[in-house]
Design a protein around this motif. Structure first.
Motif, PDB file in Angstrom:
ATOM      1  N   ARG A   1       0.834  -1.211   0.000  1.00 44.40           N
ATOM      2  CA  ARG A   1       0.000   0.000   0.000  1.00 44.40           C
ATOM      3  C   ARG A   1       0.865   1.257   0.000  1.00 44.40           C
ATOM      4  O   ARG A   1       0.576   2.220  -0.717  1.00 44.40           O
ATOM      5  N   THR A   2       1.921   1.261   0.800  1.00 45.96           N
ATOM      6  CA  THR A   2       2.817   2.419   0.850  1.00 45.96           C
ATOM      7  C   THR A   2       3.432   2.683  -0.512  1.00 45.96           C
ATOM      8  O   THR A   2       3.478   3.824  -0.989  1.00 45.96           O
TER       9      THR A   2
ATOM     10  N   ALA B   1       2.251   1.677  -3.418  1.00 40.62           N
ATOM     11  CA  ALA B   1       1.202   2.054  -4.371  1.00 40.62           C
ATOM     12  C   ALA B   1       0.892   3.547  -4.270  1.00 40.62           C
ATOM     13  O   ALA B   1       0.730   4.228  -5.288  1.00 40.62           O
ATOM     14  N   LEU B   2       0.815   4.059  -3.061  1.00 40.20           N
ATOM     15  CA  LEU B   2       0.571   5.488  -2.872  1.00 40.20           C
ATOM     16  C   LEU B   2       1.745   6.317  -3.384  1.00 40.20           C
ATOM     17  O   LEU B   2       1.563   7.410  -3.928  1.00 40.20           O
TER      18      LEU B   2
ATOM     19  N   LEU C   1       1.384   6.379  -7.163  1.00 37.68           N
ATOM     20  CA  LEU C   1       0.291   7.278  -7.540  1.00 37.68           C
ATOM     21  C   LEU C   1       0.700   8.738  -7.342  1.00 37.68           C
ATOM     22  O   LEU C   1       0.393   9.591  -8.183  1.00 37.68           O
TER      23      LEU C   1
ATOM     24  N   ALA D   1      -1.636   3.730 -12.097  1.00 30.92           N
ATOM     25  CA  ALA D   1      -1.330   3.946 -10.680  1.00 30.92           C
ATOM     26  C   ALA D   1      -2.609   4.021  -9.854  1.00 30.92           C
ATOM     27  O   ALA D   1      -2.665   3.528  -8.726  1.00 30.92           O
ATOM     28  N   GLY D   2      -3.647   4.628 -10.424  1.00 28.03           N
ATOM     29  CA  GLY D   2      -4.930   4.684  -9.730  1.00 28.03           C
ATOM     30  C   GLY D   2      -5.517   3.305  -9.516  1.00 28.03           C
ATOM     31  O   GLY D   2      -6.031   2.993  -8.427  1.00 28.03           O
TER      32      GLY D   2
ATOM     33  N   THR E   1      -3.834   0.578  -9.332  1.00 23.64           N
ATOM     34  CA  THR E   1      -2.970  -0.115  -8.369  1.00 23.64           C
ATOM     35  C   THR E   1      -3.383   0.213  -6.940  1.00 23.64           C
ATOM     36  O   THR E   1      -3.478  -0.676  -6.084  1.00 23.64           O
ATOM     37  N   VAL E   2      -3.648   1.484  -6.687  1.00 26.07           N
ATOM     38  CA  VAL E   2      -4.110   1.888  -5.356  1.00 26.07           C
ATOM     39  C   VAL E   2      -5.492   1.309  -5.065  1.00 26.07           C
ATOM     40  O   VAL E   2      -5.784   0.875  -3.941  1.00 26.07           O
TER      41      VAL E   2
ATOM     42  N   THR F   1      -6.244  -1.183  -1.971  1.00 26.32           N
ATOM     43  CA  THR F   1      -7.223  -0.734  -0.977  1.00 26.32           C
ATOM     44  C   THR F   1      -8.348  -1.750  -0.819  1.00 26.32           C
ATOM     45  O   THR F   1      -8.776  -2.059   0.298  1.00 26.32           O
TER      46      THR F   1
ATOM     47  N   ARG G   1      -3.559  -8.338   2.247  1.00 29.13           N
ATOM     48  CA  ARG G   1      -2.274  -8.015   1.641  1.00 29.13           C
ATOM     49  C   ARG G   1      -1.206  -9.067   1.929  1.00 29.13           C
ATOM     50  O   ARG G   1      -0.217  -9.176   1.213  1.00 29.13           O
TER      51      ARG G   1
END
Length: 221
Positions: free
Chosen positions: A40-41, A43-44, A47, A104-105, A107-108, A112, A118
């Motif tokens: 998650r980190t 991915a952000l 993005l 990228a969107g 991916t997030v 999420t 995860r």
């Protein structure tokens, strides 16, 4: 400034993608859940880089910064505001920039949606696959399709986008909607690779793949 900011965003996206690939690969290889949770980190981070690069190019187009080669080749001071905004996806380099932003969107969105899973190897492999695709597109923008090349002697004006892209206001919205469909197929592809890598070919991953495929297909029909 626009070129430096945009290039920084591309580098951030590239480094985030590469870091995610290394971290997830190590986590899967050594069975370390704490590394898998870091998706998650990353991915952000990816993005964030894509958003910065996208906004930097739009700023360059809006302010008619002809020191950026892409703006000099495809922008114009006479282009109406709506089509000037849409100029970003009127040529190869800008299209890849938009593609990377949408990717990228997604991916997030995936990380999420599966936030509670995860540590699951299936999800981790799917995220790893998506980050590999992200790395490819950010790598293109660092090399052969760099949208932020600068000119030492910028022109006073540019030719503007292709006139065929200015014949209807919907031309500003149609390509991004198609991209939501085309790029969206990365998600079922990632889960298919994950299922093959983990040997989990049961109904569960098929359901998730079907959902993402239907979602992506709606933008293409």
């Amino acid at each position: 400034m626009n070129a430096a900011l945009g290039a920084g965003g591309v580098v951030l996206g590239f480094v985030g993608s590469l870091g995610a690939i290394i971290t997830l690969a190590m986590g899967l290889r050594s069975n370390r859940p704490e590394l898998l949770r870091m998706s998650r980190t990353y991915a952000l981070m990816v993005l964030g880089g894509a958003v910065v690069a996208f906004l930097a190019m739009e700023r360059a187009l809006i302010t008619r910064d002809f020191s950026v080669r892409f703006v000099a080749e495809h922008g114009s001071s006479a282009t109406p505001a709506l089509y000037n905004f849409a100029t970003l996806w009127s040529a190869l380099e800008g299209s890849i920039l938009l593609w990377s932003l949408v990717l990228a969107g997604y991916t997030v969105a995936v990380v999420t949606k599966f936030a509670s899973r995860r540590e699951d190897p299936l999800v981790a492999w799917a995220m790893l696959t998506m980050f590999v695709v992200c790395l490819f597109f950010f790598g293109l923008m660092l090399g052969p399709a760099n949208p932020f090349h600068t000119l030492a002697n910028p022109p006073l004006d540019g030719p503007g986008p292709n006139p065929l892209l200015q014949n209807h206001p919907l031309m500003a919205f149609h390509p991004p909607m198609l991209y939501l469909g085309y790029v969206g197929f990365t998600v079922p592809f990632a889960f298919a690779i994950a299922a093959l890598a983990t040997g989990r070919l049961g109904e569960g991953w098929l359901v998730e793949t079907r959902r993402w495929t239907i979602f992506a297909w709606t933008f293409l029909t």
